[in-house]
Each structure stands twice: as structure tokens, then as C-alpha cells.
Design a protein around this motif. Sequence first.
Motif, PDB file in Angstrom:
ATOM      1  N   MET A 127       0.723  -1.096   0.111  1.00  0.00           N
ATOM      2  CA  MET A 127      -0.034  -0.078   0.090  1.00  0.00           C
ATOM      3  C   MET A 127       0.834   1.078   0.022  1.00  0.00           C
ATOM      4  O   MET A 127       1.733   1.417   0.845  1.00  0.00           O
ATOM      5  N   ALA A 128       0.539   2.373  -0.736  1.00  0.00           N
ATOM      6  CA  ALA A 128       1.327   3.560  -0.790  1.00  0.00           C
ATOM      7  C   ALA A 128       0.988   4.138   0.413  1.00  0.00           C
ATOM      8  O   ALA A 128       0.036   4.226   1.011  1.00  0.00           O
ATOM      9  N   VAL A 129       2.236   4.679   0.870  1.00  0.00           N
ATOM     10  CA  VAL A 129       2.308   5.627   2.210  1.00  0.00           C
ATOM     11  C   VAL A 129       2.965   7.012   1.971  1.00  0.00           C
ATOM     12  O   VAL A 129       4.103   6.952   1.289  1.00  0.00           O
TER      13      VAL A 129
END
Length: 56
Positions: free
Chosen positions: A1-3
Motif C-alpha cells: 500500500m502506498a504511504v
Amino acid sequence: MAVPKFKMSRARTRSRRSNWKASNDGLVQVTVRGRTAAVPRRLAKAYQRGLLQFED
């Protein structure tokens, strides 16, 4: 997941959101029994086959 690596400012977030636009379904002209109406493309065949009726 992009953070996210950095905090995005409130102004930057809101300007990004304001530029988003939903696409409008393309309406097509359908003629059934002499009546012409603009309906969404995905429903055109249903109107032509008589599965859906035009509203008055």
C-alpha cells in the motif's frame, strides 16, 4: 500500500480534490415506437428490446 512520505497541506489536498471530475455517461438517442429519447449507452439495447420503458 502506498504511504505518503511527507504531510500534504490542507490547501494542497483540497485543490487536488476540487480538480477531480466524474465522467458523465455518454447518452445516445434511441427511437422506440416513434418516441426518441436520450438514454445511457449501456441501457440502449434494453430500451430497444422492450425490457425498459420510457418515463413520461
